[in-house]
Design a protein around this motif. Structure first.
Motif, mmCIF file in Angstrom:
data_model
loop_
_atom_site.group_PDB
_atom_site.id
_atom_site.type_symbol
_atom_site.label_atom_id
_atom_site.label_comp_id
_atom_site.label_asym_id
_atom_site.label_seq_id
_atom_site.Cartn_x
_atom_site.Cartn_y
_atom_site.Cartn_z
ATOM 1 N N ILE A 59 1.275 5.134 26.100
ATOM 2 C CA ILE A 59 0.607 4.423 25.004
ATOM 3 C C ILE A 59 1.313 4.730 23.684
ATOM 4 N N GLY A 60 1.688 5.982 23.469
ATOM 5 C CA GLY A 60 2.355 6.377 22.228
ATOM 6 C C GLY A 60 3.689 5.693 22.036
ATOM 7 N N TYR A 61 4.509 5.658 23.082
ATOM 8 C CA TYR A 61 5.810 5.007 22.944
ATOM 9 C C TYR A 61 5.689 3.485 22.873
ATOM 10 N N GLY A 62 4.700 2.922 23.522
ATOM 11 C CA GLY A 62 4.448 1.490 23.360
ATOM 12 C C GLY A 62 4.052 1.168 21.929
ATOM 13 N N TYR A 63 3.220 2.017 21.354
ATOM 14 C CA TYR A 63 2.812 1.847 19.962
ATOM 15 C C TYR A 63 4.006 1.997 19.021
ATOM 16 N N CYS A 64 4.879 2.975 19.288
ATOM 17 C CA CYS A 64 6.087 3.157 18.469
ATOM 18 C C CYS A 64 6.994 1.930 18.554
ATOM 19 N N LEU A 65 7.117 1.370 19.739
ATOM 20 C CA LEU A 65 7.949 0.183 19.910
ATOM 21 C C LEU A 65 7.403 -0.989 19.107
ATOM 22 N N ILE A 66 6.102 -1.213 19.197
ATOM 23 C CA ILE A 66 5.486 -2.306 18.445
ATOM 24 C C ILE A 66 5.635 -2.070 16.942
ATOM 25 N N ALA A 67 5.399 -0.830 16.498
ATOM 26 C CA ALA A 67 5.530 -0.510 15.072
ATOM 27 C C ALA A 67 6.959 -0.706 14.587
ATOM 28 N N ASP A 68 7.934 -0.340 15.406
ATOM 29 C CA ASP A 68 9.336 -0.491 15.033
ATOM 30 C C ASP A 68 9.740 -1.970 14.975
ATOM 31 N N LEU A 69 9.242 -2.763 15.911
ATOM 32 C CA LEU A 69 9.529 -4.201 15.877
ATOM 33 C C LEU A 69 8.922 -4.863 14.646
ATOM 34 N N ILE A 70 7.700 -4.479 14.303
ATOM 35 C CA ILE A 70 7.064 -5.030 13.103
ATOM 36 C C ILE A 70 7.822 -4.588 11.855
ATOM 37 N N PHE A 71 8.270 -3.320 11.824
ATOM 38 C CA PHE A 71 9.054 -2.824 10.693
ATOM 39 C C PHE A 71 10.332 -3.640 10.517
ATOM 40 N N THR A 72 11.017 -3.895 11.625
ATOM 41 C CA THR A 72 12.255 -4.679 11.568
ATOM 42 C C THR A 72 11.983 -6.086 11.050
ATOM 43 N N ALA A 73 10.915 -6.709 11.516
ATOM 44 C CA ALA A 73 10.575 -8.061 11.060
ATOM 45 C C ALA A 73 10.216 -8.067 9.572
ATOM 46 N N LEU A 74 9.430 -7.090 9.132
ATOM 47 C CA LEU A 74 9.055 -7.022 7.720
ATOM 48 C C LEU A 74 10.257 -6.727 6.830
ATOM 49 N N LYS A 75 11.189 -5.912 7.344
ATOM 50 C CA LYS A 75 12.401 -5.599 6.582
ATOM 51 C C LYS A 75 13.271 -6.842 6.430
ATOM 52 N N LYS A 76 13.385 -7.641 7.498
ATOM 53 C CA LYS A 76 14.177 -8.877 7.422
ATOM 54 C C LYS A 76 13.545 -9.892 6.479
ATOM 55 N N CYS A 77 12.234 -9.873 6.369
ATOM 56 C CA CYS A 77 11.542 -10.785 5.453
ATOM 57 C C CYS A 77 11.563 -10.277 4.012
ATOM 58 N N GLY A 78 12.030 -9.064 3.804
ATOM 59 C CA GLY A 78 12.086 -8.491 2.467
ATOM 60 C C GLY A 78 10.785 -7.897 1.980
ATOM 61 N N LEU A 79 9.852 -7.628 2.893
ATOM 62 C CA LEU A 79 8.552 -7.084 2.506
ATOM 63 C C LEU A 79 8.519 -5.560 2.509
ATOM 64 N N ILE A 80 9.583 -4.929 2.997
ATOM 65 C CA ILE A 80 9.678 -3.475 3.032
ATOM 66 C C ILE A 80 10.765 -3.044 2.065
ATOM 67 N N SER A 81 10.436 -2.092 1.188
ATOM 68 C CA SER A 81 11.401 -1.566 0.236
ATOM 69 C C SER A 81 12.057 -0.332 0.827
ATOM 70 N N LEU A 82 13.390 -0.298 0.798
ATOM 71 C CA LEU A 82 14.126 0.833 1.342
ATOM 72 C C LEU A 82 14.670 1.746 0.261
ATOM 73 N N GLY A 83 14.522 1.371 -0.990
ATOM 74 C CA GLY A 83 15.065 2.138 -2.101
ATOM 75 C C GLY A 83 14.149 3.273 -2.509
ATOM 76 N N PRO A 84 14.445 3.850 -3.687
ATOM 77 C CA PRO A 84 13.600 4.935 -4.178
ATOM 78 C C PRO A 84 12.184 4.429 -4.442
ATOM 79 N N ARG A 85 11.239 5.329 -4.276
ATOM 80 C CA ARG A 85 9.844 4.959 -4.381
ATOM 81 C C ARG A 85 9.456 4.549 -5.797
ATOM 82 N N PHE A 86 9.902 5.296 -6.776
ATOM 83 C CA PHE A 86 9.566 4.981 -8.166
ATOM 84 C C PHE A 86 10.858 4.757 -8.925
ATOM 85 N N SER A 87 10.942 3.641 -9.600
ATOM 86 C CA SER A 87 12.133 3.380 -10.407
ATOM 87 C C SER A 87 11.802 3.600 -11.877
ATOM 88 N N SER A 88 12.773 4.142 -12.600
ATOM 89 C CA SER A 88 12.517 4.399 -14.015
ATOM 90 C C SER A 88 13.490 3.650 -14.892
#
Length: 143
Positions: A114-143
């Motif tokens: 169950i844990g690895y299935g959940y990790c797989l689903i979470a990783d696939l969603i992360f990849t999709a959100l990253k391709k859509c530009g909804l996930i920020s990969l840069g520094p958390r706070f910009s000044s």
């Protein structure tokens, strides 16, 4: 959304799902959550809190993803250790240790799958959100 925020939500989501099931009941496919995961809720809550804190120390997406993929094995090992210590202290009042092994090994395999299935689903969603530009990969706070 920042990548750490996404993965922190991923770690905390199972607690929310189990609490929603507690308040609203289950039917259909949600009955999978009935037996094996309830005894582990307290252990997972502690584990999720520790993971949440440790994740703040990681600095890159790759390190967080590696950490997330290690979590099912770490949780299973920690929960089995906790269950065995509990059984050792209550040995006179409950079933024997060999019978306890027969119960916990299938539970551990179930939790890992169950844990690895959940990790797989979470990783696939992360990849999709990253391709859509909804996930920020840069520094958390910009000044």
């Amino acid at each position: 959304m920042h990548f750490k925020t996404y993965y922190r939500v991923v770690v905390l989501l199972p607690i929310g799902v189990l609490l929603l099931r507690l308040f609203f009941g289950s039917s259909g496919i949600a009955t999978i959550l009935n037996f094996p995961l309830w005894p582990l809720l307290a252990e997972y809550t502690f584990f999720a809190a520790c993971s949440f804190i440790y994740m703040g120390r990681l600095d890159s997406v790759e390190n967080v993803r590696i950490f997330i993929w290690r979590l099912p094995l770490l949780f299973t090992a920690g929960s089995l250790l906790g269950l065995y210590i509990y059984q050792f202290w209550n040995q006179g009042r409950h079933i024997s240790m060999s019978a306890y092994l027969d119960i916990t090994i299938p539970l551990a395999v179930f939790v890992v799958f169950i844990g690895y299935g959940y990790c797989l689903i979470a990783d696939l969603i992360f990849t999709a959100l990253k391709k859509c530009g909804l996930i920020s990969l840069g520094p958390r706070f910009s000044s």
